[in-house]
Scaffold this active site. Structure first.
Site, short mmCIF file in Angstrom:
data_model
loop_
_atom_site.label_atom_id
_atom_site.label_comp_id
_atom_site.label_asym_id
_atom_site.label_seq_id
_atom_site.Cartn_x
_atom_site.Cartn_y
_atom_site.Cartn_z
N ARG A 170 20.99 -4.56 -2.18
CA ARG A 170 21.27 -3.13 -2.12
C ARG A 170 22.41 -2.78 -3.07
NH1 ARG A 170 22.57 -0.21 3.63
NH2 ARG A 170 24.43 -1.52 3.60
N GLY A 201 21.61 2.11 -2.26
CA GLY A 201 20.94 2.40 -0.99
C GLY A 201 20.04 3.63 -0.98
N ASP A 205 16.85 3.82 -1.92
CA ASP A 205 15.43 3.52 -1.78
C ASP A 205 14.82 4.48 -0.73
OD1 ASP A 205 13.59 0.69 -2.31
OD2 ASP A 205 12.95 2.09 -0.74
N SER A 231 15.65 -1.67 0.54
CA SER A 231 16.82 -2.46 0.14
C SER A 231 17.66 -2.88 1.33
CB SER A 231 17.69 -1.66 -0.84
OG SER A 231 18.06 -0.42 -0.25
N GLY A 281 22.71 4.22 -7.18
CA GLY A 281 23.30 2.96 -7.62
C GLY A 281 22.68 2.52 -8.93
N VAL A 282 23.54 2.06 -9.83
CA VAL A 282 23.08 1.62 -11.14
C VAL A 282 22.11 0.43 -11.01
CG1 VAL A 282 23.99 0.31 -13.10
CG2 VAL A 282 24.93 2.56 -12.56
N LEU A 335 7.79 3.79 -9.39
CA LEU A 335 8.51 2.84 -8.54
C LEU A 335 9.78 3.42 -7.93
CD1 LEU A 335 8.78 -0.09 -7.47
CD2 LEU A 335 10.07 -0.61 -9.55
N TYR A 360 10.32 6.30 -6.97
CA TYR A 360 10.00 7.18 -5.84
C TYR A 360 9.25 6.33 -4.81
CZ TYR A 360 11.03 11.15 -8.98
OH TYR A 360 11.62 12.05 -9.83
C1 LIG Z 1 18.91 11.84 -3.42
C2 LIG Z 1 18.09 11.01 -4.38
C3 LIG Z 1 17.90 11.46 -5.68
C4 LIG Z 1 17.16 10.71 -6.60
N1 LIG Z 1 17.01 11.16 -7.89
C5 LIG Z 1 16.38 10.38 -8.80
C6 LIG Z 1 16.26 10.77 -10.16
O1 LIG Z 1 16.74 11.83 -10.54
N2 LIG Z 1 15.62 9.94 -11.03
C7 LIG Z 1 15.10 8.75 -10.62
O2 LIG Z 1 14.58 8.00 -11.45
N3 LIG Z 1 15.17 8.37 -9.33
C8 LIG Z 1 15.80 9.14 -8.43
N4 LIG Z 1 15.90 8.72 -7.13
C9 LIG Z 1 15.31 7.43 -6.76
C10 LIG Z 1 16.24 6.30 -7.11
O3 LIG Z 1 16.30 6.10 -8.51
C11 LIG Z 1 15.76 5.02 -6.47
O4 LIG Z 1 15.81 5.17 -5.08
C12 LIG Z 1 16.62 3.83 -6.89
O5 LIG Z 1 15.98 2.66 -6.50
C13 LIG Z 1 17.99 3.90 -6.28
O6 LIG Z 1 18.80 2.84 -6.65
P1 LIG Z 1 19.93 2.37 -5.60
O7 LIG Z 1 20.63 1.22 -6.20
O8 LIG Z 1 20.73 3.55 -5.17
O9 LIG Z 1 19.01 1.96 -4.38
P2 LIG Z 1 18.85 0.68 -3.46
O10 LIG Z 1 18.22 1.21 -2.23
O11 LIG Z 1 20.12 -0.05 -3.34
O12 LIG Z 1 17.83 -0.23 -4.26
C14 LIG Z 1 16.51 0.21 -4.58
C15 LIG Z 1 15.64 -0.98 -4.99
O13 LIG Z 1 16.27 -1.71 -6.04
C16 LIG Z 1 16.59 -3.03 -5.59
N5 LIG Z 1 17.94 -3.36 -6.08
C17 LIG Z 1 19.07 -2.65 -5.86
N6 LIG Z 1 20.10 -3.25 -6.46
C18 LIG Z 1 19.62 -4.35 -7.07
C19 LIG Z 1 20.23 -5.38 -7.84
N7 LIG Z 1 21.54 -5.38 -8.08
N8 LIG Z 1 19.45 -6.39 -8.30
C20 LIG Z 1 18.12 -6.41 -8.03
N9 LIG Z 1 17.50 -5.46 -7.31
C21 LIG Z 1 18.25 -4.43 -6.83
C22 LIG Z 1 16.56 -2.96 -4.09
O14 LIG Z 1 16.35 -4.22 -3.51
C23 LIG Z 1 15.42 -1.99 -3.88
O15 LIG Z 1 14.19 -2.64 -4.07
C24 LIG Z 1 16.61 9.47 -6.20
C25 LIG Z 1 16.79 9.03 -4.87
C26 LIG Z 1 17.53 9.79 -3.98
C27 LIG Z 1 17.71 9.30 -2.56
#
Ligand SMILES: Cc1cc2nc3c(=O)[nH]c(=O)nc-3n(C[C@H](O)[C@H](O)[C@H](O)COP(=O)(O)OP(=O)(O)OC[C@H]3O[C@@H](n4cnc5c(N)ncnc54)[C@H](O)[C@@H]3O)c2cc1C
Ligand SMILES: *[C@@H]1O[C@H](CO)[C@@H](O)[C@H](O)[C@H]1NC(C)=O
Ligand SMILES: *[C@@H]1O[C@H](CO)[C@@H](O)[C@H](O)[C@H]1NC(C)=O
Ligand SMILES: *[C@@H]1O[C@H](CO)[C@@H](O)[C@H](O)[C@H]1NC(C)=O
Ligand SMILES: *[C@@H]1O[C@H](CO)[C@@H](O)[C@H](O)[C@H]1NC(C)=O
Ligand SMILES: *[C@@H]1O[C@H](CO)[C@@H](O)[C@H](O)[C@H]1NC(C)=O
Ligand SMILES: *[C@@H]1O[C@H](CO)[C@@H](O)[C@H](O)[C@H]1NC(C)=O
Length: 530
Positions: A106, A109, A111, A116, A176-177, A473, A475
């Site tokens: 994660r 967070g 997803d 995650s 999250g990046v 993916l 979404y």
């Molecule tokens: C409010 C909101 C707005 C959004 N807007 C956009 C948008 O404008 N454009 C867009 O493209 N998407 C958007 N999204 C979707 C977003 O890009 C994805 O949910 C993305 O996966 C989020 O990354 P995270 O690290 O925050 O999520 P996480 O829930 O932490 O991770 C998502 C997925 O990536 C995996 N992962 C996370 N970190 C790592 C790591 N370090 N190494 C390997 N795998 C990892 C996790 O296991 C999981 O499968 C949005 C989502 C939300 C909730």
């Protein structure tokens, strides 16, 4: 003799396996895991500072801090490792693998289906939020950003160093990046610069053997896969090296609304003809929501909002829109000029210029909702009759269930489908995001919203991509298939929707780098069938 001896050996082994499985209750599994972590802990960076079990008082707050969808039921990890050092990530991978525990990685967070941080097998959460440094090199127009940084922090730090640089990524600053980039990374500069993955030049990862690799040592296959293929099937992303992009000192934004009564049908129909062909500096997103009619007793109607980002000034924008989309009737007073970093706030509906850009550093959103998201791609314009039918479905649903249409074209059409693992490139006019938001939990409400979202998705079937019906993916949508046993057959169902023809190469990379399928989750890439 020989064969009966080996049968004996075999059955002894099975008995041992049965006994050890029976003894491996979760307490001892947890103890063994903690023991293993401490065995792999470096004295300079002790791992106990990063380890939370349910007996730590802050276990629950750490667990809840990075859940961005209230719908997802309370997860139940054995342990959370909130890594503070790269060696903690290495130890977590090595120990989870050796004890047969799954991990959920994660970063931010976000997803949409919580993959995650939830699982129905025993698992640990590898949380990346402590690893969030951002090192920008303006003369090199690049930056190293750790997985736990938020995209808002990246935007803020870039703008702090330069007025004429930005980074193409999503709208929501708390993303999250780590997860956001590996899933593609989609935002309002994508017609000009492509996705985040199109602007990544290097990465540091931890592989299944616990080794730290960069682009050179991992090789081009894995580096290809983590750009759009979802790294959680292959490795853990520690950090990305991103390429900054040029933005003008002044950009222009607008948001214009049209109801059906104000001619929305004609503007939306025309938008479909031009949105993917416009100047690459211009991105016009379209949102639909059911709203009340003007007078009391009026039927519900549809409001279409046109929200735009233009990498230039109003005086160049107006003639562009007047020429391509005169039906919109865009006027100078609709347009607002601002710095690129302020446009990030505008897209969040925050007042500009009164909102300090420091809000982009806030890692936890002020309010949260219950969510469901789904996605589609549209390759042929939808007829006016089709639009009317769709809007009827939306108004009949009569809830906070909407659609966002994101235009394609520009740079997206110029990048071959095979360049990165993200496959949805040329041939698309726009991408749809279906979104349902609600504020109150409860099974009944939740089911109603899920059902409404799925009905809308069903109603869209005639108008969207087919064979496969493509999905994005980032979404995340568990409805399109999931993997209970990690088999190729199950994985292919959602795999070709997310990755089209890139799925097979992803399977090969997976088989090469993680043959035992350690990096496994509900929508991971499976290994080869044979
Ligand atoms: C409010 C909101 C707005 C959004 N807007 C956009 C948008 O404008 N454009 C867009 O493209 N998407 C958007 N999204 C979707 C977003 O890009 C994805 O949910 C993305 O996966 C989020 O990354 P995270 O690290 O925050 O999520 P996480 O829930 O932490 O991770 C998502 C997925 O990536 C995996 N992962 C996370 N970190 C790592 C790591 N370090 N190494 C390997 N795998 C990892 C996790 O296991 C999981 O499968 C949005 C989502 C939300 C909730
Ligand atoms: C689980 O294992 C621990 C340590 O091996 C033991 O103390 C405990 O009683 C076991 N619990 C159950 C429910 O079997
Ligand atoms: C940890 O190290 C000790 C001493 O080297 C060893 O006996 C034990 O088996 C190890 N435990 C785990 C779970 O790795
Ligand atoms: C959690 O509790 C254990 C045992 O008390 C302790 O060693 C560890 O440091 C605590 N974790 C954190 C992150 O404080
Ligand atoms: C920034 O990039 C330039 C050009 O590649 C390089 O010479 C310099 O060493 C880098 N600076 C830092 C601090 O890494
Ligand atoms: C829009 O274009 C029309 C002709 O195509 C022209 O007559 C009109 O002046 C233009 N308006 C603006 C605001 O540029
Ligand atoms: C789901 O939604 C459809 C269409 O809105 C409706 O006909 C159906 O009754 C709903 N089902 C449930 C279980 O709510």
């Amino acid at each position: 003799m020989h064969s009966s001896a080996s049968i004996m050996k075999l059955s002894l082994l099975s008995i041992l396996i049965i006994i050890s499985a029976a003894c491996a209750n979760s307490t001892s599994l947890q103890d063994n895991f903690l023991q293993c972590l401490s065995n792999h802990s470096q004295s300079a960076n002790p791992i106990y500072e990063a380890v939370y079990t349910s007996s730590n008082s802050s276990f629950s707050s750490v667990l809840q801090s990075y859940i961005r969808n209230l719908r997802i039921a309370t997860p139940n990890p054995l342990v959370i490792i909130a890594a503070k050092h790269e060696s903690h990530v290495q130890a977590t991978v090595i120990c989870s693998k050796s004890l047969g525990l799954q991990i959920r990685i994660r970063s931010g967070g976000h997803d949409y289906d919580g993959l995650s941080y939830v699982s129905n097998v025993p698992f640990v959460i590898l949380d990346m939020f402590n690893l969030r440094s951002i090192n920008i090199n303006v003369s090199d127009e690049s930056a190293w950003v750790q997985a736990g940084a938020s995209i808002g922090e990246v935007y803020y730090r870039v703008a702090e160093k330069s007025k004429v640089h930005g980074f193409p990524a999503g709208v929501c600053p708390t993303l999250g990046v780590g997860g956001h980039i590996t899933g593609g990374g989609y935002g309002n500069m994508m017609r000009k610069y492509g996705l985040s993955v199109d602007n990544v030049v290097d990465a540091q990862v931890v592989d299944v053997k616990g080794r730290i690799l960069d682009r050179k040592s991992m090789g081009e296959d894995l580096f290809w896969a983590i750009r759009g293929g979802g790294a959680a099937s292959f490795c853990v992303i520690l950090s990305w090296k991103i390429k900054l992009v040029a933005v003008p000192e002044t950009v222009t934004v607008f948001e214009v609304e049209r109801t059906v009564e104000q001619g929305a049908i004609d503007v939306v129909w025309k938008w479909q003809q031009v949105a993917n062909k416009l100047d690459e500096d211009l991105f016009i997103r379209l949102l639909f929501k059911p709203v009340n009619g003007n007078k009391e007793g009026d039927q519900k109607t549809i409001k279409a909002s046109f929200v735009a980002m233009f990498l230039g000034e109003t005086k160049r924008l107006l003639p562009l829109v007047n020429e391509s989309l005169p039906e919109l009737g865009l006027q100078e007073k609709d347009c607002v000029q601002m710095r690129w970093i302020d446009s990030v706030l505008f897209w969040l509906h925050l007042p500009v210029p009164t909102t300090p850009t420091e809000v982009l550093l806030e890692r936890i959103p002020k309010s949260e909702s219950y969510l469901k998201r789904k996605s589609d791609y549209v390759q042929e314009p939808i007829s006016k009759t089709g639009l009317e039918l769709i809007w009827k479905v939306l108004t009949d649903i009569n809830e906070d269930v909407g659609m966002t249409w994101n235009p394609y074209g520009g740079k997206m059409s110029k990048i071959p489908e095979t360049e990165t693992a993200f496959p949805h490139r040329a041939g698309n006019i726009f991408k749809i995001q279906y979104s349902a938001n609600w504020k109150q939990g409860g099974v009944e409400t939740t089911n109603r919203y899920l059902n409404s979202t799925r009905s809308l998705y069903e109603a869209m079937t005639p108008y969207v991509s087919k064979n496969p019906r493509e999905a994005f993916l980032n979404y995340r949508d568990i409805d399109i298939g999931s993997n209970s046993k990690g088999t190729y057959q199950e994985g292919r169902i959602y795999g070709i929707k997310y990755f089209k023809n890139n799925f097979d190469r992803l399977v090969r990379v997976k088989t090469m780098f993680d043959p035992d399928n350690f990096f496994q989750y509900e929508q991971s890439i499976p290994t080869s069938p044979s």
